[in-house]
Design a protein around this motif. Structure first.
Motif, short mmCIF file in Angstrom:
data_model
loop_
_atom_site.label_atom_id
_atom_site.label_comp_id
_atom_site.label_asym_id
_atom_site.label_seq_id
_atom_site.Cartn_x
_atom_site.Cartn_y
_atom_site.Cartn_z
N GLN A 11 37.04 28.95 56.16
CA GLN A 11 36.40 29.98 55.35
C GLN A 11 36.09 29.47 53.96
OE1 GLN A 11 40.20 32.67 54.14
NE2 GLN A 11 39.87 32.42 56.35
N VAL A 12 35.34 30.30 53.23
CA VAL A 12 35.00 30.00 51.85
C VAL A 12 34.87 31.33 51.12
CG1 VAL A 12 32.50 29.94 52.32
CG2 VAL A 12 33.42 28.67 50.37
N HIS A 13 35.17 31.33 49.81
CA HIS A 13 35.12 32.56 49.03
C HIS A 13 34.05 32.45 47.94
CE1 HIS A 13 38.79 33.51 51.06
NE2 HIS A 13 39.50 32.61 50.41
N PRO A 14 33.44 33.59 47.58
CA PRO A 14 32.44 33.59 46.51
C PRO A 14 33.10 33.61 45.13
CG PRO A 14 32.72 35.80 47.35
CD PRO A 14 33.60 34.92 48.20
N ASN A 15 32.30 33.30 44.10
CA ASN A 15 32.77 33.46 42.73
C ASN A 15 32.51 34.89 42.24
OD1 ASN A 15 30.02 33.58 42.04
ND2 ASN A 15 29.96 31.48 41.29
N ASP A 16 32.91 35.18 41.02
CA ASP A 16 32.79 36.55 40.50
C ASP A 16 31.35 37.04 40.50
OD1 ASP A 16 35.50 36.77 40.07
OD2 ASP A 16 35.41 36.35 37.92
N GLN A 17 30.43 36.18 40.08
CA GLN A 17 29.04 36.60 39.97
C GLN A 17 28.46 36.95 41.34
OE1 GLN A 17 26.45 33.77 38.04
NE2 GLN A 17 24.60 34.95 38.47
N ALA A 53 30.09 37.66 44.20
CA ALA A 53 30.78 38.81 44.79
C ALA A 53 30.34 40.11 44.12
CB ALA A 53 32.30 38.63 44.67
N GLY A 54 30.18 40.07 42.79
CA GLY A 54 29.74 41.25 42.08
C GLY A 54 28.38 41.74 42.55
N GLU A 55 27.50 40.79 42.90
CA GLU A 55 26.15 41.15 43.34
C GLU A 55 26.09 41.54 44.81
OE1 GLU A 55 23.65 37.84 42.43
OE2 GLU A 55 23.93 38.00 40.26
N HIS A 56 26.90 40.89 45.63
CA HIS A 56 26.76 41.04 47.09
C HIS A 56 27.89 41.81 47.75
CE1 HIS A 56 23.37 38.15 47.38
NE2 HIS A 56 23.97 37.56 46.34
N GLU A 57 29.00 42.09 47.03
CA GLU A 57 30.18 42.72 47.64
C GLU A 57 30.62 43.95 46.84
OE1 GLU A 57 31.00 41.76 50.52
OE2 GLU A 57 29.97 39.81 50.59
N ASN A 58 29.65 44.76 46.43
CA ASN A 58 29.93 46.05 45.77
C ASN A 58 30.83 45.92 44.55
OD1 ASN A 58 28.45 47.52 47.76
ND2 ASN A 58 30.20 47.28 49.15
N GLY A 59 30.60 44.86 43.76
CA GLY A 59 31.35 44.71 42.52
C GLY A 59 32.74 44.13 42.67
N GLY A 74 35.38 37.86 42.63
CA GLY A 74 35.37 36.65 43.44
C GLY A 74 36.79 36.26 43.81
N LYS A 75 36.92 35.12 44.48
CA LYS A 75 38.26 34.77 44.97
C LYS A 75 38.53 33.28 44.76
CE LYS A 75 41.30 35.53 48.95
NZ LYS A 75 41.32 35.97 50.37
N THR A 76 39.13 32.99 43.63
CA THR A 76 39.75 31.69 43.41
C THR A 76 41.24 31.87 43.68
OG1 THR A 76 38.14 30.72 41.88
CG2 THR A 76 40.43 30.08 41.58
N PHE A 99 48.21 23.37 46.09
CA PHE A 99 46.77 23.16 46.19
C PHE A 99 46.05 24.27 45.42
CE2 PHE A 99 48.67 21.26 49.91
CZ PHE A 99 48.03 20.04 50.01
N TYR A 100 45.16 23.84 44.54
CA TYR A 100 44.28 24.77 43.83
C TYR A 100 42.98 24.88 44.62
CZ TYR A 100 41.23 26.64 40.16
OH TYR A 100 40.34 27.41 39.45
N VAL A 101 42.58 26.11 44.95
CA VAL A 101 41.44 26.35 45.83
C VAL A 101 40.41 27.21 45.09
CG1 VAL A 101 40.72 27.09 48.14
CG2 VAL A 101 43.08 26.33 47.76
N PRO A 102 39.54 26.61 44.29
CA PRO A 102 38.55 27.41 43.58
C PRO A 102 37.52 28.02 44.52
CG PRO A 102 38.16 25.06 43.20
CD PRO A 102 39.44 25.17 43.97
N SER A 103 36.88 29.10 44.08
CA SER A 103 35.79 29.68 44.87
C SER A 103 34.78 28.59 45.20
CB SER A 103 35.13 30.82 44.10
OG SER A 103 34.57 30.34 42.89
#
Length: 315
Positions: free
Chosen positions: A95-101, A103-109, A112-114, A164-168
């Motif tokens: 899987q992969v996670h979006p950043n704040d910008q 997620a804010g645009e595509h996931e109802n505000g 994101g997920k770092t 492990f650090y897992v950035p968006s």
């Protein structure tokens, strides 16, 4: 100012890849033998921790956050962090996670997920997927379309104590036989890239989110082993893993009695090994493996004593 730790009751989540190690390792009362996640410190709508005792007993963390901001002194409109323990008794989906910008645009505000992982337990030969081998978006798309997962995905062997650090934007997955403590942004948005063609209990393959996943994946993206600063003084050794705009995460190894100063930030504490006490003036609080609590702003000075390991996080 409230001068006592805020102990929380976790929420448990069933997962197709879950097991029973949360009961075996932490003595939690789990709902079934497919329990994959302990949401230990959470104000996310999909699973909120509840205050165990004290003046705020029975409040969800979200209610505490909104009604007692004096405990937190945060500029965030929502409790921004989420602490989990995951039991990967089977492979998790890639899987992969979006950043704040995004997620804010595509996931109802949604945020994101770092996130980041501290490996609590790992069976011999356990490994994670971290990053990929594609050099361009075109190559990423081609290998995904071809199902060239062996060529695309980077596998990294793990053992207890690794971090492990897992950035968006990072393609990632826990492999089977791993238990982690995860510190993350308070988000439940995940884009599945690959799920080993598994079927759920109803015989259906789980949904993939390839278009969004490809959009948010960082390219190129190679794994690099990190080193971490460690500082020791009387009664405690502190390892600093990460400190950035999302969170600060440390490991505290307590061995004896350690005197600690009050912090200008609220502090999330998870006991992942051993036992001990938290001493605040004339008050003593017993601490055991599996306990999770928050120290409010300006808590202390205080003493941690015993033999135990804690993962500590803050904004």
């Amino acid at each position: 100012m409230n001068q006592q730790p805020i102990f929380l009751k976790p929420v448990f989540q069933e997962r197709i890849w879950g097991g029973s190690k949360l009961a075996e390792l932490f003595n939690y009362e789990i709902p079934n033998t497919k329990t994959g996640e302990c949401w230990a410190v959470s104000a996310h709508p999909n699973g909120q921790s509840v205050v165990k005792d004290g003046p705020y007993q029975g409040l969800t963390l979200g209610e505490l956050w909104s009604s007692h901001q004096e405990l937190f002194h945060s500029k965030s409109p929502v409790f921004p962090l989420l602490t989990k323990i995951l039991d990967a008794s089977d492979d998790l989906s890639v899987q992969v996670h979006p950043n704040d910008q995004y997620a804010g645009e595509h996931e109802n505000g949604e945020l994101g997920k770092t996130e980041c992982w501290y490996i609590v337990d790992a069976e011999p030969g356990a490994e994670i997927i971290y990053g990929h081998e594609a050099n361009s978006k075109e190559q990423l798309v081609k290998w995904i379309e071809e199902g060239n997962w062996e060529g695309l995905l980077t596998k990294v062997p793990v053992q207890a104590g690794d971090f492990f650090y897992v950035p968006s934007g990072t393609i990632h997955a826990l492999g089977r036989g791993i238990v982690v403590l995860e510190t993350q942004q308070s988000s439940d948005t995940t884009y599945r890239v690959y799920d080993y063609d598994r079927k759920d209990k109803d015989g259906n393959t789980r949904e993939l989110h390839l278009e969004k996943a490809i959009e948010v994946t960082t390219v190129p993206q190679s794994y690099k082993q990190e080193t971490y600063d460690t500082f020791s003084r009387e009664g405690i050794t502190i390892t600093s893993f990460v400190s950035n705009e999302f969170f600060t995460v440390q490991k505290w190894d307590v061995h004896g009695a350690a005197s600690l100063e009050a912090s200008t930030k609220y502090t999330i504490c998870s006991v992942i090994e051993g036992q001990g006490q938290l001493l605040l003036g004339d008050h003593q609080y017993a601490l055991s493996k599996g306990d999770h609590f928050i120290l409010p702003v300006s808590f202390g000075p205080y003493v941690l004593s015993g033999t135990m390991t804690l993962i500590i996080s803050s904004e």
